[in-house]
Design a protein around this motif. Structure first.
Motif, PDB file in Angstrom:
ATOM      1  N   PRO A 325       0.832  -1.212   0.000  1.00 59.91           N
ATOM      2  CA  PRO A 325       0.000   0.000   0.000  1.00 59.91           C
ATOM      3  C   PRO A 325       0.862   1.256   0.000  1.00 59.91           C
ATOM      4  O   PRO A 325       2.030   1.226   0.372  1.00 59.91           O
ATOM      5  N   LEU A 326       0.241   2.383  -0.426  1.00 63.53           N
ATOM      6  CA  LEU A 326       1.006   3.626  -0.569  1.00 63.53           C
ATOM      7  C   LEU A 326       1.359   4.243   0.777  1.00 63.53           C
ATOM      8  O   LEU A 326       2.217   5.110   0.841  1.00 63.53           O
ATOM      9  N   ASN A 327       0.694   3.799   1.833  1.00 60.18           N
ATOM     10  CA  ASN A 327       1.022   4.386   3.140  1.00 60.18           C
ATOM     11  C   ASN A 327       1.807   3.401   4.009  1.00 60.18           C
ATOM     12  O   ASN A 327       1.695   3.417   5.220  1.00 60.18           O
ATOM     13  N   THR A 328       2.597   2.552   3.346  1.00 61.98           N
ATOM     14  CA  THR A 328       3.426   1.606   4.090  1.00 61.98           C
ATOM     15  C   THR A 328       4.496   2.367   4.863  1.00 61.98           C
ATOM     16  O   THR A 328       5.198   3.205   4.307  1.00 61.98           O
ATOM     17  N   SER A 329       4.624   2.051   6.136  1.00 55.72           N
ATOM     18  CA  SER A 329       5.670   2.736   6.888  1.00 55.72           C
ATOM     19  C   SER A 329       6.761   1.764   7.308  1.00 55.72           C
ATOM     20  O   SER A 329       7.811   2.190   7.760  1.00 55.72           O
ATOM     21  N   LEU A 371       0.631   3.618   7.883  1.00 59.90           N
ATOM     22  CA  LEU A 371       0.513   4.915   8.556  1.00 59.90           C
ATOM     23  C   LEU A 371      -0.912   5.417   8.352  1.00 59.90           C
ATOM     24  O   LEU A 371      -1.430   5.353   7.235  1.00 59.90           O
ATOM     25  N   PRO A 372      -1.568   5.888   9.401  1.00 59.27           N
ATOM     26  CA  PRO A 372      -2.933   6.400   9.192  1.00 59.27           C
ATOM     27  C   PRO A 372      -2.896   7.615   8.249  1.00 59.27           C
ATOM     28  O   PRO A 372      -2.018   8.471   8.367  1.00 59.27           O
ATOM     29  N   THR A 373      -3.827   7.671   7.328  1.00 55.21           N
ATOM     30  CA  THR A 373      -3.827   8.764   6.346  1.00 55.21           C
ATOM     31  C   THR A 373      -5.000   9.694   6.584  1.00 55.21           C
ATOM     32  O   THR A 373      -5.968   9.338   7.258  1.00 55.21           O
ATOM     33  N   ALA A 374      -4.895  10.873   6.012  1.00 56.40           N
ATOM     34  CA  ALA A 374      -5.939  11.883   6.191  1.00 56.40           C
ATOM     35  C   ALA A 374      -7.228  11.444   5.513  1.00 56.40           C
ATOM     36  O   ALA A 374      -8.306  11.508   6.089  1.00 56.40           O
ATOM     37  N   GLU A 375      -7.100  10.995   4.255  1.00 60.29           N
ATOM     38  CA  GLU A 375      -8.310  10.543   3.561  1.00 60.29           C
ATOM     39  C   GLU A 375      -8.288   9.025   3.518  1.00 60.29           C
ATOM     40  O   GLU A 375      -7.252   8.414   3.343  1.00 60.29           O
ATOM     41  N   LYS A 376      -9.460   8.458   3.696  1.00 59.21           N
ATOM     42  CA  LYS A 376      -9.503   7.005   3.680  1.00 59.21           C
ATOM     43  C   LYS A 376      -9.752   6.536   2.253  1.00 59.21           C
ATOM     44  O   LYS A 376     -10.835   6.109   1.893  1.00 59.21           O
ATOM     45  N   LYS A 377      -8.706   6.640   1.480  1.00 56.73           N
ATOM     46  CA  LYS A 377      -8.803   6.148   0.107  1.00 56.73           C
ATOM     47  C   LYS A 377      -8.498   4.665   0.133  1.00 56.73           C
ATOM     48  O   LYS A 377      -7.542   4.238   0.769  1.00 56.73           O
TER      49      LYS A 377
END
Lengths: 433, 939
Positions: A325-329, A371-377
């Motif tokens: 995913p794009l928000n992989t930390s 990582l939690p993101t601002a928009e839940k895409k």
């Protein structure tokens, strides 16, 4: 017919510009740059019409190749020509990049003069071109040589010159296939096809006539009928070829009538035929994904790879790419075989194995922190892709024979040393997860 | 950590990252680098690690940079908000920057952000307050204005706030007011805001001026007090030397921005009443004008720019005041100097302002002095936009005295005008030529030239208008027809020209038909040669023209009918054209000439209304028309222009052509008024034309008989129960009358009887014998026939009666009708050479044998129509007998069983007096008298 040909680098600077017809102005190359290379939206169509002018383009690495015409030409012909042009350039100076093009621009213009005449494609066969366009400066040719070239270029068999002699008559056949697959997570095949090529490298004396046979279903069925059920199922599986194209040396009339492939081969390496099959493909690998969301900020991926071919064979250069995913930390990977690594720049876990035998199974498991993101895409979950190389033809194609006849010289079929090799590679080999 | 301080604020990581991206060879490489960096930042922002403020700032900066490169950023918001609570200015600044760029106004974080801003706003450090105010202004959402709508004004007027805070607060408030104008109350702090104009600090005054400008537009009443303050502030600036306002002097011009804002603010209010303030304002404006005369203090372009900015705003204010002739004229002169300035922008602005000045009564004359220059600008100017302004100005300064010259110039310019402004120019030329036309030939010439020069840009409205005017003006019609005809002869003429030509020739072609160069056939051929090049709508119009030609020129009827009946028309794919062709060809072949004449009567004058062109121009350019509007009002008071010339007839007669045609594609001349209800007689004519059964009930049955004077079949009678059609055939002295009874109800008509009877005067003169017994009943919806044979024994006057009796719904009904059996039905035309005619004429010379009547013409005098009528009457019209071509002579023989009565006729029209003299001679005097009476009422 083709009005002009341009080569651009990735910035849109013109490297090569050759105009064949007067209806194409100098501003045509600017029009293409502005409307395609520097277009705001990425242009996906390979054919673009700007002000009643058609631009056919293809990209190799960072180089744009673009053919221009004002007429209603056969688009497939233009693209075929562009591909040939790339092939020719590659055979002359290797990889196509800005550096090589700049270093060889005199040669390229020379080639362009030869392969296109007033926009009509001419000889594009590398072997022949190399006989009179050489990189070793200009060498004075004797009269005989000149006449020979002339008769060759204008003669009936343009791809082979006369009087070739080898001490050892030898030929190599490569069956190169690439498998394309899209599979659902449950293991259902959504689409699969094999694009194959038969490449021949011949070192034969004189003007030999060759005959090539393979396990084409049509030919075999016809033969079976003729020999009347004697060996109806001789145990040899046959394949159904969807469509195929041949090198110009193949006598098409004979193929039409008897479906036999007979030809006088070009000297050196050439592509004898290209084909495509969609039925009864043996898929070398099976990928079984298992993706699980553990928590809001964590997910677990497990991928099992099974090899599905004879245990005696070895697959090579295996690479499995698991998108993250794009928000992989952060990623923790665990695999039993090979090496696996999270590549942040590509947003994927890349798992590599040097080789794998048939009928084996291997597994990787990874824990991905998010990582939690601002928009839940929602993540689009791109498919898992795979690369490999196997020593057989996944389509099932087999070379049955390749006979060589040379009536004038004193060698026959048995004296020729023949080598056959099968290589199956992955094309787009994807499994959804 | 000791390393933190040594790193300082350099943010090396950011610099390296940016240079990495700059060095990327391809897009792919760039996105790889960015993905890597994003993964790195994500791993740094992972919850379990704590980051110091510096790193947070650095990573947030990187995210901002990546966002500005066009990539999506969906994390890091929390970190940015955390930065807000930092005490360091740079960290706060980056936090606020990220928030104003990236946080959407409906984010969940907004509450947190607002809390942080509130903390900063009440902070003692002015820089923090400023950061917070900037952030509020940058986000500028409704939520922000709700949260801070009360706080920001407090800061603005507080005694302690520093100047820079006040400045920011004013601009922040301005932004909040613009997003949510109704959320705040202005009145309570109005006076204190106004007094900001008196502030020591020029920056505060400048930002306050912007705020007051907006506020005064919202609630003018509360801020009225600002006028005098603004004037005094302005005068202080204007009179100061450039050394006084050190920081606010820009290239030797004292506070140009503030001056412009104040001048704009003053334009929101009317001229101040108090003489002192007013005097001071005028003084200021004069000073500004004076300063422009001074030699420039610097050659720098900034100096002249700022000086001119103030000047132009001052001129705008002068125009706004519009009561100081002196100032207006001075402004105009000043602008005149700019007209030839080499700076293009100045020329543009000068022309634009002059446009406004031209609208003022004081300076209009001063503007007109520059006509030559403006026309010159039109010709020589290189910049399109300036040329357009010049056109606007010419339009605005046009009046009766110079209209011809200006229109001519504009027409000349139109040929090479920029395509974008052509349509507008065409409209303007059309309006000017119409408005100031003293002479209609000039008007017609101008418009036709307009169509020739810029046909593509001539909109429908323009050529509609020409036609409206030509139709309403009798004196222009002949000239228009002639000019149009000449224009059409050009080998390539525009379609709009064909439209105008088609319409005008169709209406007034007869006015030029006398000339053999423009004889009817020539006219028709000319129009028809253009037919194939036109669009369907024009073709439809031309078809209408053709049918009008049939009416105007019966001699080319056959040619036109051939065209109409051509397969190209009758089977045209376009439904409208097909229908027109079919209807027109039927109309022309079935009906008699007088019906045609009535149907195709000349178009009635149009009711006067606002020029459609002006309406169109208004729609295109609302601003530029205002000046003209003003003019217009003046024009209304002053005498003649076209619109006043045109006499408006109040009632509009039936416009039969447009009723006949279902004109969906061509709105003939854009008639927006509903067509007037047709007169009854016209209506019944229409019924006959199409032989339709379902027409409304005809009025009184008796009145119908007269129309059968000229024809032999039609509907004799109709009510809601029954319809009686009649068809007669006559040969020599015998005849047969076919009667058709149609039952219009659903029920049977019972006890039906139809009997033909003769009055006493007809007894013995006419014999009548029914062929069969009349039917006794008619079924619902059915039609029955009944034939009656006739024999004329001797001549008679009057006609036989038809008596109908029937029972409907058990109520007996009775109808008495006149049968259309008249003496002239037994007349046959005879042809004879002129000599014979005169011989016979002389033979019938006795007073008893002649009847002569002189009467007023009931219909327009039309030779062709009269000919058709006479032929229908039974006479043959003799050509080349009477030396005067207008006079008609005819001859016929009434054949009865006992005798044959020769009749000669002579009809002399007097066009001037609209009178006719009809002379009939017959061997039997009574016949002559009878025919004369019958014919009289039909001419």
């Amino acid at each position: 017919m083709i009005g002009g040909l341009f080569l651009y680098n990735h910035k849109g600077e013109v490297l090569i510009s050759r105009i064949y017809r007067d209806d194409i102005g100098r501003n045509a190359c600017d029009a293409f740059r502005v409307n395609v290379i520097h277009a705001r939206q990425h242009v996906r169509s390979p054919v673009t019409n700007i002000a009643r002018t058609s631009f056919f383009h293809t990209k190799r690495g960072n180089i744009w190749l673009c053919a221009v015409t004002k007429q209603n030409v056969n688009a497939v012909m233009v693209f075929e020509f562009l591909m040939k042009m790339i092939e020719v350039m590659q055979s002359y100076f290797g990889k196509i990049n800005e550096e090589n093009i700049k270093n060889n621009f005199v040669l390229i213009y020379e080639l362009l003069d030869e392969v296109l005449d007033f926009g009509y494609p001419q000889k594009t066969d590398t072997g022949i071109l190399k006989t009179f366009i050489t990189q070793q400066g200009i060498k004075t040719q004797t009269k005989e040589e000149t006449t020979q070239i002339t008769s060759q270029v204008t003669g009936q068999i343009g791809w082979r010159r006369e009087g070739i002699k080898y001490r050892r008559n030898e030929l190599f056949l490569d069956v190169l296939e690439s498998v394309n697959l899209l599979m659902s997570p449950q293991g259902q095949v959504l689409s699969a096809h094999v694009a194959g090529r038969v490449v021949m490298k011949s070192f034969l004396s004189g003007m030999p006539e060759c005959k090539f046979g393979m396990n084409d279903k049509l030919v075999l069925d016809k033969g079976n009928k003729a020999t009347d059920d004697l060996s109806k199922n001789s145990g040899k599986p046959s394949i159904a070829i969807d469509d195929c194209t041949f090198h110009q040396c193949v006598k098409l009339s004979k193929f039409e009538s008897e479906r036999s492939i007979s030809f006088i081969p070009a000297d050196g390496e050439f592509e004898l035929m290209r084909y495509r099959t969609t039925k009864d493909i043996s898929l070398p690998f099976r990928v079984i994904p298992l993706v699980r969301d553990i928590a809001r900020s964590k997910m677990e991926v497990k991928v099992v790879v099974k090899s599905n071919f004879k245990p005696t064979l070895l697959a090579q250069k295996i690479e499995i790419r698991i998108p993250t995913p794009l928000n992989t930390s952060g990623v923790q990977v665990l695999c039993m075989k090979g090496k696996a690594k999270y590549k942040a720049s590509e947003n994927a876990i890349v798992w590599k194995m040097k080789r794998m035998a048939g009928m084996k199974e291997s597994q990787i498991s990874a824990e991905i922190e998010l990582l939690p993101t601002a928009e839940k895409k929602k993540w689009s979950r791109p498919p898992i892709s795979m690369n490999f190389e196997v020593p057989f033809a996944p389509s099932g194609l087999k070379v049955r024979y390749l006979k060589v006849f040379e009536p004038k010289l004193n060698y026959n079929d048995h004296d020729v040393i023949k080598w056959v090799r099968y290589i199956g590679k992955s094309g787009l080999y994807e499994t959804r997860c | 950590m000791p390393t933190v301080s040594s790193r300082g604020d350099a943010m090396r990581g950011l610099a390296v990252f940016i240079s990495d991206i700059r060095n990327c060879k391809s897009k792919e490489a760039e996105s790889k680098r960015i993905n890597k960096e994003l993964a790195n930042i994500r791993s740094k922002f992972k919850g379990d690690k704590t980051l110091d403020g510096y790193s947070k700032k650095k990573y947030v900066c990187k995210l901002l940079f990546i966002f500005l490169l066009g990539h999506d950023i969906d994390f890091g918001h929390m970190e940015a908000v955390n930065l807000l609570s930092s005490n360091k200015y740079t960290e706060k600044q980056i936090g606020y920057l990220f928030i104003s760029v990236l946080v959407s106004s409906n984010s969940d974080l907004m509450k947190l952000i607002i809390q942080n801003i509130k903390n900063d706003i009440s902070s003692p450090k002015p820089v923090h307050v400023n950061l917070a105010l900037h952030c509020i202004a940058n986000i500028g959402s409704a939520e922000m204005s709700e949260a801070f709508g009360q706080e920001v004004p407090k800061l603005l007027v507080s005694a302690h706030a520093s100047e820079s805070v006040k400045q920011s607060a004013a601009l922040c408030l301005l932004r909040l007011i613009r997003t949510l104008p109704d959320a705040m109350t202005y009145a309570e702090w109005a006076s204190r805001v106004i007094h900001l104009l008196n502030d020591q600090h020029m920056g505060v005054v400048t930002s306050a001026a912007s705020l007051i400008h907006t506020l005064s537009q919202l609630s003018p009443g509360d801020y009225k007090g600002c006028v005098s303050l603004a004037v005094s502030r302005l005068s202080r600036i204007v009179t100061s030397t450039y050394t006084d306002l050190q920081d606010y002097t820009y290239y030797f011009v004292p506070a140009p921005w503030l001056s412009v804002k104040l001048l704009r603010l003053l334009q929101c209010y009317p001229v101040p009443e108090e003489p002192a303030v007013r005097g001071r304002l005028v003084e200021c404006l004069e000073t500004i004008l004076n300063k422009c005369q001074e030699p420039p203090k610097s050659k720098k372009v900034q100096h002249s720019n700022s000086k001119n900015a103030v000047l132009f705003e001052a001129i705008n204010l002068i125009i706004h005041i519009d009561s100081e002739p002196n100032l207006l004229v001075r402004a105009c002169n000043q602008l005149g100097q700019f007209l030839q300035h080499r700076e293009t922008n100045l020329r543009y602005l000068a022309l634009e302002s002059m446009c406004l000045l031209a609208g003022s009564e004081f300076s209009a004359d001063a503007v007109k002095k520059h006509r030559e220059t403006v026309i010159n600008a039109l010709k020589t100017e290189r910049d399109v936009s300036v040329r357009q302004r010049a056109v606007d100005l010419l339009y605005a300064m046009c009046d009766k005295t110079n209209s011809e010259e200006i229109v001519a110039e504009m027409l000349a310019y139109l040929k090479k005008a920029d395509y974008a402004i052509r349509e507008e120019m065409v409209l303007k030329v059309a309006i000017l030529s119409e408005k100031y036309a003293s002479d209609y030939t000039w008007y017609v010439d101008t418009i036709l030239q307009l169509i020739r020069v810029a046909g593509d840009y001539v909109s429908e409205e323009v050529w509609h208008r020409v036609i409206q005017i030509v139709i309403n003006r009798d004196d222009a019609q002949g000239y228009a027809a002639k000019t149009v005809f000449e224009n059409l002869q050009a080998p390539a003429c525009h379609e709009n020209m064909v439209k105008v030509g088609g319409y005008i020739l169709g209406e007034f072609g007869n006015l030029i038909a006398g000339d053999e160069r423009s004889s009817p056939l020539v006219q028709f051929n000319l129009l028809h040669s253009k037919f194939h090049l036109c669009t369907p709508s024009t073709r439809a119009l031309l078809l209408s023209t053709y049918i009008k030609f049939i009416n105007l020129f019966p001699e080319i009827k056959q040619t036109i009918q051939n065209v109409l009946q051509n397969d190209n028309q009758l089977r045209n794919a376009d439904v409208e054209l097909q229908q027109r062709a079919l209807e027109y060809s039927q109309l022309s072949s079935i009906t008699s000439q007088d019906v045609l004449a009535t149907v195709l009567e000349e178009m009635p004058p149009f009711p006067e209304r606002e020029s459609s062109i002006l309406a169109k121009l208004k729609k295109k350019k609302p601003a530029s028309v205002q000046a003209i509007e003003k003019e217009e009002e003046k024009m209304k008071k002053s005498p003649p222009s076209i619109e006043n010339h045109v006499n408006v007839p109040k009632e509009v007669p039936a416009n039969t052509v447009s009723r006949l045609t279902i004109s969906n594609s061509v709105d003939l001349l854009g008639l927006s008024t509903p067509p007037a209800t047709p007169q009854q007689s016209t209506n019944s004519l229409l019924v006959d034309v199409f032989g339709s059964v379902d027409q409304p009930v005809a009025p009184k049955p008796e009145s119908n008989i007269s129309k059968f004077l000229f024809k032999n079949s039609g509907v004799l009678f109709e009510n809601n129960l029954i319809q009686v059609g009649v068809k007669c055939e006559f040969k020599e002295h015998t005849g047969r009358v076919g009667l058709f009874f149609g039952n219009k109800t659903g029920n049977q008509l019972q006890n039906f009887s139809a009997s033909v009877s003769m009055g006493a005067d007809l007894q013995g003169k006419v014999n009548i014998a029914p062929q069969k017994e009349a039917p006794t009943q008619i079924d619902g919806g059915a039609q029955v026939q009944h034939f009656v044979n006739l024999e004329c024994i001797t001549f008679f006057s009057g006609s036989p009666n038809l008596q109908l009796r029937y029972q409907h719904a058990s109520t007996p009904q009775q109808v008495t009708l006149k049968l259309p059996v008249i003496i002239n039905k037994f007349m046959e035309g005879t042809n004879m050479p002129a000599a014979d005619f005169f011989n016979r004429w002389k033979q019938l010379g006795q007073p008893v044998q002649e009847t002569q009547k002189i009467f007023q013409a009931n219909h327009p005098i039309d030779t062709e129509a009269a000919k058709t009528k006479l032929t229908g009457f039974g006479m043959s019209v003799l050509i080349n007998v009477d030396p005067n071509p207008d006079n008609l002579v005819g001859s016929g023989i009434v054949k009865t069983k006992t005798s044959q009565i020769g009749c000669l006729l002579r009809l002399e029209p007097n066009k001037e007096a609209k009178m006719y003299r009809l002379t009939v001679r017959s061997s039997v005097g009574e016949v002559a008298a009878l025919l004369c009476t019958m014919l009289e009422e039909h001419f």
